[in-house]
Design a protein around this motif. Structure first.
Motif, PDB file in Angstrom:
ATOM      1  N   SER A   5       1.850   4.026 -14.391  1.00 28.15           N
ATOM      2  CA  SER A   5       1.462   4.781 -13.205  1.00 28.15           C
ATOM      3  C   SER A   5      -0.050   4.935 -13.128  1.00 28.15           C
ATOM      4  O   SER A   5      -0.632   4.901 -12.033  1.00 28.15           O
ATOM      5  CB  SER A   5       2.136   6.159 -13.223  1.00 28.15           C
ATOM      6  OG  SER A   5       1.716   6.924 -14.338  1.00 28.15           O
ATOM      7  N   GLY A   8      -2.185   2.078 -11.398  1.00 25.81           N
ATOM      8  CA  GLY A   8      -2.210   1.854  -9.958  1.00 25.81           C
ATOM      9  C   GLY A   8      -3.616   1.936  -9.380  1.00 25.81           C
ATOM     10  O   GLY A   8      -4.069   1.039  -8.657  1.00 25.81           O
ATOM     11  N   ALA A   9      -4.319   3.028  -9.684  1.00 25.96           N
ATOM     12  CA  ALA A   9      -5.677   3.211  -9.172  1.00 25.96           C
ATOM     13  C   ALA A   9      -6.623   2.171  -9.754  1.00 25.96           C
ATOM     14  O   ALA A   9      -7.497   1.630  -9.051  1.00 25.96           O
ATOM     15  CB  ALA A   9      -6.167   4.616  -9.503  1.00 25.96           C
ATOM     16  N   ALA A  11      -5.849  -0.845 -10.740  1.00 16.54           N
ATOM     17  CA  ALA A  11      -5.548  -2.133 -10.122  1.00 16.54           C
ATOM     18  C   ALA A  11      -6.184  -2.237  -8.740  1.00 16.54           C
ATOM     19  O   ALA A  11      -6.679  -3.307  -8.345  1.00 16.54           O
ATOM     20  CB  ALA A  11      -4.038  -2.330 -10.031  1.00 16.54           C
ATOM     21  N   SER A  12      -6.182  -1.147  -7.997  1.00 19.55           N
ATOM     22  CA  SER A  12      -6.773  -1.155  -6.659  1.00 19.55           C
ATOM     23  C   SER A  12      -8.277  -1.419  -6.722  1.00 19.55           C
ATOM     24  O   SER A  12      -8.822  -2.209  -5.952  1.00 19.55           O
ATOM     25  CB  SER A  12      -6.499   0.183  -5.961  1.00 19.55           C
ATOM     26  OG  SER A  12      -5.115   0.391  -5.805  1.00 19.55           O
ATOM     27  N   LEU A  13      -8.955  -0.742  -7.650  1.00 14.75           N
ATOM     28  CA  LEU A  13     -10.394  -0.948  -7.811  1.00 14.75           C
ATOM     29  C   LEU A  13     -10.695  -2.359  -8.293  1.00 14.75           C
ATOM     30  O   LEU A  13     -11.668  -3.004  -7.844  1.00 14.75           O
ATOM     31  CB  LEU A  13     -10.958   0.073  -8.798  1.00 14.75           C
ATOM     32  CG  LEU A  13     -10.935   1.542  -8.344  1.00 14.75           C
ATOM     33  CD1 LEU A  13     -11.391   2.450  -9.476  1.00 14.75           C
ATOM     34  CD2 LEU A  13     -11.812   1.714  -7.112  1.00 14.75           C
ATOM     35  N   ALA A  15      -8.893  -5.030  -7.739  1.00 17.18           N
ATOM     36  CA  ALA A  15      -8.658  -5.952  -6.624  1.00 17.18           C
ATOM     37  C   ALA A  15      -9.870  -5.993  -5.693  1.00 17.18           C
ATOM     38  O   ALA A  15     -10.275  -7.068  -5.230  1.00 17.18           O
ATOM     39  CB  ALA A  15      -7.413  -5.537  -5.851  1.00 17.18           C
ATOM     40  N   LEU A  16     -10.443  -4.830  -5.435  1.00 19.40           N
ATOM     41  CA  LEU A  16     -11.631  -4.766  -4.584  1.00 19.40           C
ATOM     42  C   LEU A  16     -12.795  -5.500  -5.231  1.00 19.40           C
ATOM     43  O   LEU A  16     -13.508  -6.278  -4.572  1.00 19.40           O
ATOM     44  CB  LEU A  16     -12.001  -3.306  -4.319  1.00 19.40           C
ATOM     45  CG  LEU A  16     -13.264  -3.076  -3.471  1.00 19.40           C
ATOM     46  CD1 LEU A  16     -13.103  -3.712  -2.098  1.00 19.40           C
ATOM     47  CD2 LEU A  16     -13.545  -1.571  -3.347  1.00 19.40           C
ATOM     48  N   CYS A 182     -10.712  -8.580 -14.059  1.00 20.82           N
ATOM     49  CA  CYS A 182     -10.172  -7.917 -12.878  1.00 20.82           C
ATOM     50  C   CYS A 182      -8.835  -8.521 -12.463  1.00 20.82           C
ATOM     51  O   CYS A 182      -7.927  -7.799 -12.025  1.00 20.82           O
ATOM     52  CB  CYS A 182     -11.159  -8.005 -11.723  1.00 20.82           C
ATOM     53  SG  CYS A 182     -12.652  -6.992 -11.912  1.00 20.82           S
ATOM     54  N   VAL A 186      -5.133  -6.558 -11.977  1.00 23.59           N
ATOM     55  CA  VAL A 186      -4.381  -6.554 -10.719  1.00 23.59           C
ATOM     56  C   VAL A 186      -2.967  -7.090 -10.928  1.00 23.59           C
ATOM     57  O   VAL A 186      -1.982  -6.490 -10.482  1.00 23.59           O
ATOM     58  CB  VAL A 186      -5.098  -7.399  -9.648  1.00 23.59           C
ATOM     59  CG1 VAL A 186      -4.231  -7.526  -8.398  1.00 23.59           C
ATOM     60  CG2 VAL A 186      -6.443  -6.784  -9.286  1.00 23.59           C
ATOM     61  N   ALA A 190       1.146  -5.089 -11.183  1.00 16.41           N
ATOM     62  CA  ALA A 190       2.069  -5.499 -10.126  1.00 16.41           C
ATOM     63  C   ALA A 190       3.325  -6.134 -10.715  1.00 16.41           C
ATOM     64  O   ALA A 190       4.448  -5.881 -10.250  1.00 16.41           O
ATOM     65  CB  ALA A 190       1.376  -6.481  -9.180  1.00 16.41           C
ATOM     66  N   TRP A 193       5.511  -3.389 -12.291  1.00 21.85           N
ATOM     67  CA  TRP A 193       6.227  -2.651 -11.245  1.00 21.85           C
ATOM     68  C   TRP A 193       7.419  -3.457 -10.742  1.00 21.85           C
ATOM     69  O   TRP A 193       8.520  -2.916 -10.559  1.00 21.85           O
ATOM     70  CB  TRP A 193       5.268  -2.361 -10.101  1.00 21.85           C
ATOM     71  CG  TRP A 193       5.939  -1.699  -8.914  1.00 21.85           C
ATOM     72  CD1 TRP A 193       6.190  -0.361  -8.761  1.00 21.85           C
ATOM     73  CD2 TRP A 193       6.450  -2.350  -7.754  1.00 21.85           C
ATOM     74  NE1 TRP A 193       6.827  -0.143  -7.567  1.00 21.85           N
ATOM     75  CE2 TRP A 193       7.000  -1.333  -6.928  1.00 21.85           C
ATOM     76  CE3 TRP A 193       6.484  -3.672  -7.322  1.00 21.85           C
ATOM     77  CZ2 TRP A 193       7.585  -1.623  -5.687  1.00 21.85           C
ATOM     78  CZ3 TRP A 193       7.074  -3.963  -6.099  1.00 21.85           C
ATOM     79  CH2 TRP A 193       7.619  -2.940  -5.291  1.00 21.85           C
TER      80      TRP A 193
END
Length: 207
Positions: A5, A8-9, A11-13, A15-16, A182, A186, A190, A193
């Motif tokens: 959990s 999640g944050a 992975a988002s950073l 990806a950016l 990175c 990411v 994923a 999940w």
């Protein structure tokens, strides 16, 4: 799971950052300015550090990758963590496949026509470190914060080690290795999940 959990944050950073780096270095054939600054510091190594770089690099080669995957899958099965075993194979495989796809899309080259962004070796070792850290987080029953710190620390150490080895051996620019790091951050969350969703929705789980 707490560790998953928390990813999640992260992975988002990641990806950016991967998107920004990919667009920034698309089609480049030379090191970026930041690479020029960093490379002289990293490549000035003497034995036994050169041997250490080659040993780390071996983990990302086909033989080394197979051996490390088999070893990690065995550990997961011995600990009765079949999902973790599946994640080892699926997570590392999808991570490497993603780097290959991104290399063709970004088109950055090194040492002639060799596609370089993102680094597959760095992504691979980072992916394995992520799975190990997630397994440790579950076994130790760490909370969200502690689990997230452990997972990110493990990924950072593995990514830095392989990234250093790739720069020392001349296989990648430093920014390529950041892209590989990175990519793993990411893809692995994923994949974890997706594995959880499939396992939780399996018919035998609903009986």
């Amino acid at each position: 799971m707490a560790g998953r959990s928390a990813l999640g944050a992260i992975a988002s950073l990641a990806a950016l950052a991967l998107l920004v780096l990919g667009v920034r270095y698309a089609g480049h054939t030379r090191p970026a300015r930041v690479d020029v600054w960093i490379q002289p510091v990293l490549v000035d190594v003497r034995p036994p550090w050169g041997y250490a770089a080659e040993a780390i690099d071996f983990l990302g080669e086909p033989t080394g990758a197979v051996l490390s995957i088999v070893a990690l899958v065995t550990v997961c099965l011995l600990l009765r963590r079949p999902r973790a075993a599946v994640l080892v194979v699926a997570g590392s495989g999808l991570t490497v496949a993603t780097t290959k796809l991104l290399k063709s899309l970004v088109g950055r080259t090194i040492n002639g026509d060799n596609l370089s962004f993102p680094s597959g070796h760095t992504a691979y070792l980072t992916a394995l470190a992520l799975v190990l850290a997630l397994l440790a987080t579950d076994r130790l029953r760490l909370g969200r914060t502690a689990g997230g710190v452990l997972v990110l620390a493990a990924a950072s150490v593995a990514g830095a080690a392989m990234g250093w080895a790739q720069v020392v051996t001349g296989a990648h620019y430093p920014t390529d290795t950041v892209g590989g790091w990175c990519t793993a951050l990411v893809v692995v969350p994923a994949t974890a999940w997706l594995i959880d969703r499939i396992a939780d929705d399996a018919p035998w789980r609903r009986r």
